[in-house]
Design a protein around this motif. Structure first.
Motif, PDB file in Angstrom:
ATOM      1  N   ALA A 124       0.861  -1.190   0.000  1.00 19.79           N
ATOM      2  CA  ALA A 124       0.000   0.000   0.000  1.00 19.79           C
ATOM      3  C   ALA A 124       0.894   1.236   0.000  1.00 19.79           C
ATOM      4  O   ALA A 124       1.752   1.386   0.875  1.00 19.79           O
ATOM      5  CB  ALA A 124      -0.916   0.008   1.216  1.00 19.79           C
ATOM      6  N   ILE A 125       0.695   2.108  -0.971  1.00 22.45           N
ATOM      7  CA  ILE A 125       1.554   3.265  -1.189  1.00 22.45           C
ATOM      8  C   ILE A 125       0.800   4.539  -0.821  1.00 22.45           C
ATOM      9  O   ILE A 125      -0.274   4.807  -1.377  1.00 22.45           O
ATOM     10  CB  ILE A 125       1.996   3.344  -2.662  1.00 22.45           C
ATOM     11  N   GLY A 126       1.340   5.311   0.106  1.00 23.94           N
ATOM     12  CA  GLY A 126       0.770   6.614   0.416  1.00 23.94           C
ATOM     13  C   GLY A 126       1.096   7.568  -0.716  1.00 23.94           C
ATOM     14  O   GLY A 126       2.221   8.044  -0.843  1.00 23.94           O
ATOM     15  N   SER A 127       0.103   7.836  -1.571  1.00 30.02           N
ATOM     16  CA  SER A 127       0.355   8.479  -2.853  1.00 30.02           C
ATOM     17  C   SER A 127       0.003   9.959  -2.845  1.00 30.02           C
ATOM     18  O   SER A 127      -1.119  10.352  -2.508  1.00 30.02           O
ATOM     19  CB  SER A 127      -0.450   7.773  -3.946  1.00 30.02           C
ATOM     20  N   ARG A 128       0.963  10.777  -3.287  1.00 32.86           N
ATOM     21  CA  ARG A 128       0.759  12.215  -3.428  1.00 32.86           C
ATOM     22  C   ARG A 128       0.038  12.572  -4.722  1.00 32.86           C
ATOM     23  O   ARG A 128      -0.479  13.687  -4.857  1.00 32.86           O
ATOM     24  CB  ARG A 128       2.122  12.929  -3.417  1.00 32.86           C
ATOM     25  N   TYR A 129      -0.001  11.629  -5.685  1.00 28.49           N
ATOM     26  CA  TYR A 129      -0.415  11.983  -7.041  1.00 28.49           C
ATOM     27  C   TYR A 129      -1.589  11.172  -7.575  1.00 28.49           C
ATOM     28  O   TYR A 129      -1.998  11.382  -8.713  1.00 28.49           O
ATOM     29  CB  TYR A 129       0.778  11.829  -7.998  1.00 28.49           C
ATOM     30  N   ILE A 130      -2.157  10.282  -6.793  1.00 30.73           N
ATOM     31  CA  ILE A 130      -3.242   9.446  -7.301  1.00 30.73           C
ATOM     32  C   ILE A 130      -4.529  10.241  -7.499  1.00 30.73           C
ATOM     33  O   ILE A 130      -5.369   9.893  -8.319  1.00 30.73           O
ATOM     34  CB  ILE A 130      -3.476   8.224  -6.368  1.00 30.73           C
ATOM     35  N   THR A 131      -4.705  11.343  -6.765  1.00 29.12           N
ATOM     36  CA  THR A 131      -5.907  12.177  -6.928  1.00 29.12           C
ATOM     37  C   THR A 131      -5.532  13.609  -7.303  1.00 29.12           C
ATOM     38  O   THR A 131      -6.164  14.567  -6.868  1.00 29.12           O
ATOM     39  CB  THR A 131      -6.749  12.184  -5.635  1.00 29.12           C
ATOM     40  N   GLY A 132      -4.493  13.758  -8.093  1.00 26.44           N
ATOM     41  CA  GLY A 132      -4.000  15.088  -8.451  1.00 26.44           C
ATOM     42  C   GLY A 132      -2.617  15.298  -7.886  1.00 26.44           C
ATOM     43  O   GLY A 132      -1.820  14.366  -7.814  1.00 26.44           O
ATOM     44  N   VAL A 133      -2.306  16.511  -7.449  1.00 33.01           N
ATOM     45  CA  VAL A 133      -1.017  16.818  -6.824  1.00 33.01           C
ATOM     46  C   VAL A 133      -1.300  17.299  -5.407  1.00 33.01           C
ATOM     47  O   VAL A 133      -1.697  18.442  -5.203  1.00 33.01           O
ATOM     48  CB  VAL A 133      -0.236  17.886  -7.617  1.00 33.01           C
ATOM     49  N   ASN A 134      -1.120  16.415  -4.434  1.00 31.44           N
ATOM     50  CA  ASN A 134      -1.461  16.727  -3.044  1.00 31.44           C
ATOM     51  C   ASN A 134      -0.199  16.951  -2.228  1.00 31.44           C
ATOM     52  O   ASN A 134       0.195  16.120  -1.400  1.00 31.44           O
ATOM     53  CB  ASN A 134      -2.306  15.597  -2.440  1.00 31.44           C
ATOM     54  N   VAL A 135       0.451  18.079  -2.503  1.00 32.06           N
ATOM     55  CA  VAL A 135       1.693  18.446  -1.823  1.00 32.06           C
ATOM     56  C   VAL A 135       1.534  19.864  -1.297  1.00 32.06           C
ATOM     57  O   VAL A 135       1.097  20.761  -2.019  1.00 32.06           O
ATOM     58  CB  VAL A 135       2.900  18.371  -2.785  1.00 32.06           C
ATOM     59  N   VAL A 136       1.905  20.066  -0.027  1.00 31.52           N
ATOM     60  CA  VAL A 136       1.751  21.362   0.627  1.00 31.52           C
ATOM     61  C   VAL A 136       3.132  21.918   0.987  1.00 31.52           C
ATOM     62  O   VAL A 136       3.968  21.202   1.553  1.00 31.52           O
ATOM     63  CB  VAL A 136       0.880  21.238   1.899  1.00 31.52           C
ATOM     64  N   ASN A 137       3.348  23.185   0.667  1.00 27.99           N
ATOM     65  CA  ASN A 137       4.547  23.940   1.079  1.00 27.99           C
ATOM     66  C   ASN A 137       5.832  23.504   0.394  1.00 27.99           C
ATOM     67  O   ASN A 137       6.923  23.768   0.907  1.00 27.99           O
ATOM     68  CB  ASN A 137       4.742  23.888   2.606  1.00 27.99           C
ATOM     69  N   TRP A 138       5.729  22.846  -0.751  1.00 27.88           N
ATOM     70  CA  TRP A 138       6.915  22.598  -1.561  1.00 27.88           C
ATOM     71  C   TRP A 138       7.071  23.717  -2.574  1.00 27.88           C
ATOM     72  O   TRP A 138       6.065  24.201  -3.116  1.00 27.88           O
ATOM     73  CB  TRP A 138       6.769  21.272  -2.306  1.00 27.88           C
ATOM     74  N   LEU A 206      -0.026  -3.894  -5.950  1.00 29.35           N
ATOM     75  CA  LEU A 206       0.317  -2.577  -5.410  1.00 29.35           C
ATOM     76  C   LEU A 206      -0.910  -1.678  -5.505  1.00 29.35           C
ATOM     77  O   LEU A 206      -1.522  -1.562  -6.570  1.00 29.35           O
ATOM     78  CB  LEU A 206       1.479  -1.955  -6.175  1.00 29.35           C
ATOM     79  N   VAL A 207      -1.260  -1.041  -4.395  1.00 27.73           N
ATOM     80  CA  VAL A 207      -2.427  -0.160  -4.331  1.00 27.73           C
ATOM     81  C   VAL A 207      -1.984   1.195  -3.799  1.00 27.73           C
ATOM     82  O   VAL A 207      -1.200   1.268  -2.841  1.00 27.73           O
ATOM     83  CB  VAL A 207      -3.519  -0.765  -3.423  1.00 27.73           C
ATOM     84  N   GLU A 208      -2.480   2.268  -4.414  1.00 31.00           N
ATOM     85  CA  GLU A 208      -2.163   3.614  -3.939  1.00 31.00           C
ATOM     86  C   GLU A 208      -3.297   4.153  -3.080  1.00 31.00           C
ATOM     87  O   GLU A 208      -4.462   4.107  -3.464  1.00 31.00           O
ATOM     88  CB  GLU A 208      -1.897   4.543  -5.119  1.00 31.00           C
ATOM     89  N   VAL A 209      -2.931   4.671  -1.912  1.00 30.52           N
ATOM     90  CA  VAL A 209      -3.867   5.281  -0.970  1.00 30.52           C
ATOM     91  C   VAL A 209      -3.599   6.780  -0.966  1.00 30.52           C
ATOM     92  O   VAL A 209      -2.462   7.198  -0.706  1.00 30.52           O
ATOM     93  CB  VAL A 209      -3.685   4.692   0.443  1.00 30.52           C
ATOM     94  N   PRO A 210      -4.585   7.627  -1.262  1.00 27.35           N
ATOM     95  CA  PRO A 210      -4.316   9.065  -1.337  1.00 27.35           C
ATOM     96  C   PRO A 210      -3.926   9.672   0.003  1.00 27.35           C
ATOM     97  O   PRO A 210      -4.544   9.377   1.028  1.00 27.35           O
ATOM     98  CB  PRO A 210      -5.635   9.648  -1.847  1.00 27.35           C
ATOM     99  N   ILE A 211      -2.888  10.479  -0.009  1.00 28.60           N
ATOM    100  CA  ILE A 211      -2.458  11.217   1.174  1.00 28.60           C
ATOM    101  C   ILE A 211      -2.184  12.664   0.777  1.00 28.60           C
ATOM    102  O   ILE A 211      -2.087  12.990  -0.409  1.00 28.60           O
ATOM    103  CB  ILE A 211      -1.181  10.628   1.817  1.00 28.60           C
ATOM    104  N   ILE A 212      -2.060  13.528   1.767  1.00 27.72           N
ATOM    105  CA  ILE A 212      -1.569  14.884   1.559  1.00 27.72           C
ATOM    106  C   ILE A 212      -0.178  14.967   2.180  1.00 27.72           C
ATOM    107  O   ILE A 212       0.004  14.693   3.360  1.00 27.72           O
ATOM    108  CB  ILE A 212      -2.507  15.931   2.188  1.00 27.72           C
ATOM    109  N   PHE A 213       0.797  15.292   1.360  1.00 28.68           N
ATOM    110  CA  PHE A 213       2.189  15.381   1.792  1.00 28.68           C
ATOM    111  C   PHE A 213       2.487  16.825   2.175  1.00 28.68           C
ATOM    112  O   PHE A 213       2.260  17.745   1.378  1.00 28.68           O
ATOM    113  CB  PHE A 213       3.102  14.924   0.656  1.00 28.68           C
ATOM    114  N   VAL A 214       2.993  17.038   3.384  1.00 30.16           N
ATOM    115  CA  VAL A 214       3.280  18.382   3.885  1.00 30.16           C
ATOM    116  C   VAL A 214       4.781  18.523   4.109  1.00 30.16           C
ATOM    117  O   VAL A 214       5.381  17.733   4.836  1.00 30.16           O
ATOM    118  CB  VAL A 214       2.521  18.665   5.199  1.00 30.16           C
TER     119      VAL A 214
END
Length: 255
Positions: A124-138, A206-214
């Protein structure tokens, strides 16, 4: 009760180098979750005293907080390999990679584990990009570099994974038992790619799980252009070696 006799079936591995600003808080955040994860910190002889902070916390979390100390900076990949082997030897069923700096939200440990424990995933992959671009403060430049690097890796390797360089990953133990961990070569971003690619080639799901990366607030980033360059050039080597290297031909262990 876990089969390892420790009370938890899940281990969170946190590699550290100079994380004194974050390590106590990340430990308490993980232990504060409703599900009882154990933690293994692997410290590369941090001169700022990170390991000593972990030792002090061990007194309050006896049997759940573990520490392995190494002589110096030996690379992220080798730290995780050491942690994987330790976790397997201790009998954990789910072994999870996570950063110390809160770029990965500890609350996301639960859906990552659930993806493997009850939803059929092997990885299971904590994915920044499976639902768009979920990255904060980069900075935008780093976002673009990371996003297009993952696209490049998908193109070269053929993996159906949006976030190929993700470092927030849950492995079922059967994956780590099947992969020849001693033949994983890369140390930085390319280590994350190599692990996912190898698992995929061996037939694991392999499965991607959406996360928000900060982006980290405290401490100093360990990212550098050499680590990123390893990924860009390493994937070609990885693809070619997959045609000949026996490590890609082993059959997965049964479910």
């Amino acid at each position: 009760m876990s089969s390892n006799g420790r009370g938890s079936d899940s281990l969170v591995i946190i590699p550290t180098y100079n994380e004194k600003e974050n390590i106590a808080n990340i430990i308490e955040a993980v232990f504060g979750l409703e599900y009882g994860f154990d933690i293994l910190v692997i410290d590369d002889n941090s001169p700022d005293g990170t390991a000593q902070i972990v030792k002090e916390r061990q007194q309050s979390h006896h049997g759940r907080l573990h520490l392995l100390e190494r002589e110096g900076k030996l690379g992220l990949g080798t730290a995780y390999i050491m942690g994987f082997k330790w976790g397997l030897a201790q009998g954990y069923d789910y072994i999870i990679e996570m950063d110390a700096d809160f770029s990965h939200n500890p609350k996301d440990l639960i859906p990552l584990r659930e993806a493997c424990a009850s939803q059929g995933a092997d990885v299971a992959i904590g994915s920044r990009y499976i639902t768009g671009v979920n990255v904060v403060n980069w900075p935008m430049g780093r976002v673009m570099m990371s996003y297009y690097a993952s696209a490049y890796v998908r193109l070269v390797t053929g993996m159906h994974v949006r976030d190929t360089t993700a470092g927030f990953v849950c492995y079922h133990r059967r994956v780590l038992e099947t992969i020849d961990l001693d033949k994983i070569h890369f140390k930085g971003y390319a280590f994350q790619i190599e692990m996912k690619f190898t698992a995929s080639k061996l037939g694991f799901k392999l499965v991607e799980v959406p996360i928000i990366f900060v982006n980290r607030v405290l401490g100093t980033s360990k990212m550098n252009t050499g680590i990123f360059g390893e990924a860009l050039f390493g994937v070609i080597q990885l693809k070619i070696s997959s045609w000949f290297d026996p490590k890609f031909k082993r059959k997965p262990l049964p479910r």
